[in-house]
Design a protein around this motif. Structure first.
Motif, PDB file in Angstrom:
ATOM      1  N   TYR B 125       9.529  38.753   6.373  1.00 39.85           N
ATOM      2  CA  TYR B 125       8.971  39.008   6.707  1.00 39.85           C
ATOM      3  C   TYR B 125       7.807  37.473   7.238  1.00 39.85           C
ATOM      4  N   ILE B 126       8.774  36.387   8.300  1.00 42.76           N
ATOM      5  CA  ILE B 126       8.053  35.948   8.618  1.00 42.76           C
ATOM      6  C   ILE B 126       9.293  35.573  10.333  1.00 42.76           C
ATOM      7  N   GLY B 127       8.324  34.821  10.680  1.00 45.54           N
ATOM      8  CA  GLY B 127       8.245  34.690  11.904  1.00 45.54           C
ATOM      9  C   GLY B 127       8.128  33.102  12.344  1.00 45.54           C
ATOM     10  N   VAL B 128       8.102  32.592  13.038  1.00 46.99           N
ATOM     11  CA  VAL B 128       8.997  31.204  13.488  1.00 46.99           C
ATOM     12  C   VAL B 128       9.263  31.129  14.852  1.00 46.99           C
ATOM     13  N   SER B 129       8.193  29.656  15.310  1.00 44.99           N
ATOM     14  CA  SER B 129       8.395  29.493  16.997  1.00 44.99           C
ATOM     15  C   SER B 129       8.340  28.042  17.039  1.00 44.99           C
ATOM     16  N   TYR B 130       8.317  27.549  18.102  1.00 43.02           N
ATOM     17  CA  TYR B 130       8.789  26.177  18.010  1.00 43.02           C
ATOM     18  C   TYR B 130       7.915  25.255  19.743  1.00 43.02           C
ATOM     19  N   LYS B 217      18.219  27.884  24.451  1.00 47.29           N
ATOM     20  CA  LYS B 217      17.183  29.676  22.854  1.00 47.29           C
ATOM     21  C   LYS B 217      17.514  28.766  21.968  1.00 47.29           C
ATOM     22  N   ILE B 220      15.743  29.239  15.104  1.00 45.88           N
ATOM     23  CA  ILE B 220      15.111  27.989  14.112  1.00 45.88           C
ATOM     24  C   ILE B 220      14.717  29.268  13.020  1.00 45.88           C
ATOM     25  N   PRO B 225      12.232  26.877   7.904  1.00 45.39           N
ATOM     26  CA  PRO B 225      11.814  26.514  10.234  1.00 45.39           C
ATOM     27  C   PRO B 225      11.672  24.640   9.825  1.00 45.39           C
ATOM     28  N   LEU B 229      14.334  23.042  12.265  1.00 51.14           N
ATOM     29  CA  LEU B 229      14.168  22.714  13.440  1.00 51.14           C
ATOM     30  C   LEU B 229      15.227  21.288  13.617  1.00 51.14           C
ATOM     31  N   ARG B 324      15.033  37.567  11.036  1.00 51.57           N
ATOM     32  CA  ARG B 324      14.665  38.362  12.187  1.00 51.57           C
ATOM     33  C   ARG B 324      15.398  39.924  12.292  1.00 51.57           C
ATOM     34  N   TYR B 336      24.265  40.366  24.162  1.00 48.41           N
ATOM     35  CA  TYR B 336      22.694  40.597  23.675  1.00 48.41           C
ATOM     36  C   TYR B 336      22.459  40.805  25.023  1.00 48.41           C
ATOM     37  N   ASN B 338      18.335  41.800  25.470  1.00 49.71           N
ATOM     38  CA  ASN B 338      16.573  42.143  25.015  1.00 49.71           C
ATOM     39  C   ASN B 338      15.725  41.836  26.278  1.00 49.71           C
ATOM     40  N   ASP B 340      13.070  42.063  26.716  1.00 48.23           N
ATOM     41  CA  ASP B 340      11.432  40.973  26.270  1.00 48.23           C
ATOM     42  C   ASP B 340      11.972  40.081  25.955  1.00 48.23           C
ATOM     43  N   ASP B 341      12.981  39.240  26.276  1.00 49.32           N
ATOM     44  CA  ASP B 341      13.086  38.653  25.701  1.00 49.32           C
ATOM     45  C   ASP B 341      13.314  37.336  26.957  1.00 49.32           C
TER      46      ASP B 341
END
Lengths: 130, 392
Positions: B125-130, B217, B220, B225, B229, B324, B336, B338, B340-341
């Motif tokens: 339930y957690i999404g992470v981005s750097y 890519k 993380i 997180p 990182l 994920r 892979y 995707n 949308d990536d």
């Protein structure tokens, strides 16, 4: 800076993104002129819809925190942006917080102390980073 | 290089070494892979201690190990009867190993999918981005190794140029296993510059792989997180040094070969064998050990070597959730896809390198070019073999 989104939280995801970027700028994790990830990249990383990130970015841009340009993408404007537009909004939020403090039975001093403590926390983070 | 160490035994030894090295790299994959990956399927990090998960990892490694021993035995047998065919061993046996790996992997992938469903491991339930850019990552490549390599190459080119007038008009270009000369050609600038040219190509190749690794890519872990990182940063730093070291080592090797290609100094057979063994060992062993030690994306690096600020908010969240919901983008857990990536290069799901996002428009071009290049090399070398180029 790391942007973390909690899908179980009550606050909508675009608000979470918005708030974290504002926090990031205030704490100095995001500097003036720094590029934010593209809408597609951020959406893919977090695992949300493009529109969610778009909404957050548009809101940030409307409030003047970032600049959205077709070529360079999203760029952080930085500290000291003109705050005339955002003042009414800020006053609104503060009014609600003040009301909540009154309901909780806090004194004016306690409320003011709490506010300046939070301010100092964020501000010292930024100055420590420099 | 081929001209100097073309003896069958040497080729066979290199063949055995390459089979062995690729075999070892393949069989340790489950232990290098992120804890959150089980044969291409995303699982919670906390599930790594699940007996079923551990049994699957063990099963793979044992089967792969047996496969490696079997392949080595066949290679040795083949060499005993057809010593001329050593080049084919070098070419085809690693491929056979990769195919065998796929056969061993596939049922385990299916089992992992099944296990995930049985255990009810769900999406995080957690999404992470750097927010950091790719430029920042490219800038962090340790350039010193490449600068040193280039300087050394330039020095050896200058050395060749200066001594060019003094070398004999006819040069030995080929020695057999006992270091007896068996091929000659007229001296030319090409014979002198072949070594610096090869090292220049290799330096470029290593630098390019370093850049590719830097732009890959970022993965993380949402469970921790900040730690993830920091691990990633450290990983890229270590791997950058590793590739730089390999580039420098190759350059050094080729530079030391210069007096030999110029016939100024001919080493004894023992010395040559020793030098090549040492070089191959230094080229394979330290990188392999480092890869095992740091784990995929630095996921095995412990907190104590990471910056302090990464420790404070890297508390483990003991959640029975996977990171994920991206399993659906990984066909068979390996490929892979995707759309949308926007990333072209992504971290391997099963393996310790990187792979392509096949839904990216550029990936098709890259995949075709790479595939064609490989096929051409294989057909070319095989055709040369059947024309008797490698036999004496």
């Amino acid at each position: 800076m790391l942007i973390t989104v909690d899908f179980l939280s009550d606050s909508p995801i675009y608000i979470q993104i918005y708030e974290q970027i504002v926090f990031g700028i205030a704490a100095g994790s995001l500097c003036s002129g720094e590029s934010l990830p593209s809408v597609r990249r951020l959406a893919e990383d977090i695992g949300v819809n493009l529109h969610t990130v778009n909404k957050a970015y548009r809101l940030l841009s409307d409030d003047g925190y970032i600049r959205l340009e077709h070529r360079t993408g999203a760029q952080v404007v930085g500290i000291g942006l003109s705050h005339a537009d955002i003042m009414p909004y800020l006053t609104d939020r503060l009014r609600l917080l003040a009301a909540q403090a009154v309901v909780l039975g806090m004194s004016e001093r306690e409320f003011a102390n709490l506010a300046s403590e939070e301010y100092r926390k964020i501000d010292s983070k930024r100055t420590a980073g420099k | 290089m081929g001209d100097i160490i073309n003896a069958d035994t040497m080729l066979f030894a290199i063949g055995l070494l390459s089979i062995f090295a690729s075999g070892i790299t393949l069989l340790i994959i489950p232990y290098i892979n992120r804890k959150s990956l089980l044969f291409g399927v995303r699982i919670p990090e906390s599930a790594a201690t699940d007996p079923a998960v551990q049994a699957m990892r063990m099963k793979y490694t044992i089967e792969m190990g047996l496969c490696l021993l079997f392949t080595l035995a066949i290679a040795i047998l083949l060499f005993a009867f057809f010593p001329d065919a050593a080049i084919l061993t070098v070419l085809y046996f690693p491929i056979a190993l990769i195919l065998a790996q796929f056969v061993i992997y596939l049922p385990l992938y299916r089992k992992a999918v099944q296990l995930k469903a049985e255990r009810g491991w769900q999406i995080s339930y957690i999404g992470v981005s750097y927010t950091g850019s790719r430029k920042e990552r490219i800038r962090s490549i340790p350039k010193i190794w490449y600068i040193l390599s280039l300087l050394l190459t330039a020095a050896s080119a200058v050395y060749g140029l200066v001594l060019y007038p003094t070398i004999p008009a006819r040069l030995i270009t080929h020695w057999n296993a006992a270091m007896q000369p068996d091929a000659w050609s007229d001296k030319s600038l090409l014979t002198v510059f072949i070594m610096p040219m090869v090292s220049l190509g290799l330096i470029l190749l290593f630098f390019l792989s370093n850049v590719l690794m830097a732009v890959m890519k970022l993965q993380i872990s949402p469970e921790r997180p900040a730690l993830s990182l920091a691990q990633n940063r450290k990983y890229r730093r270590i791997m950058g040094h590793m590739m730089g070291y390999m580039s420098f080592l190759c350059t050094l090797f080729f530079a030391l070969m210069m007096p030999m290609t110029m016939n100024l100094y001919i080493p004894s057979a023992q010395m040559m064998t020793g030098a090549i063994t040492l070089f191959t060992g230094l080229m394979i062993v330290p990188p392999l050990l480092i890869t095992i030690r740091v784990g995929q994306g630095g996921s095995k690096l412990r907190e104590n070597i990471l910056p302090v600020d990464a420790r404070e908010d890297s508390l483990v969240k003991e959640t029975q959730t996977t990171q994920r919901g991206d399993d659906k983008f990984w066909k068979l857990g390996i490929f892979y896809w995707n759309p949308d990536d926007p990333n072209l290069f992504v971290e391997d799901r099963f393996g310790s390198n990187g792979g392509l996002n096949y839904a990216h428009p550029l990936s098709f071009v890259l995949a075709v070019v790479l595939l064609l290049a490989t096929i051409i090399i294989y057909i070319g070398v095989t055709a040369l073999y059947f024309q008797g180029v490698f036999s004496r």
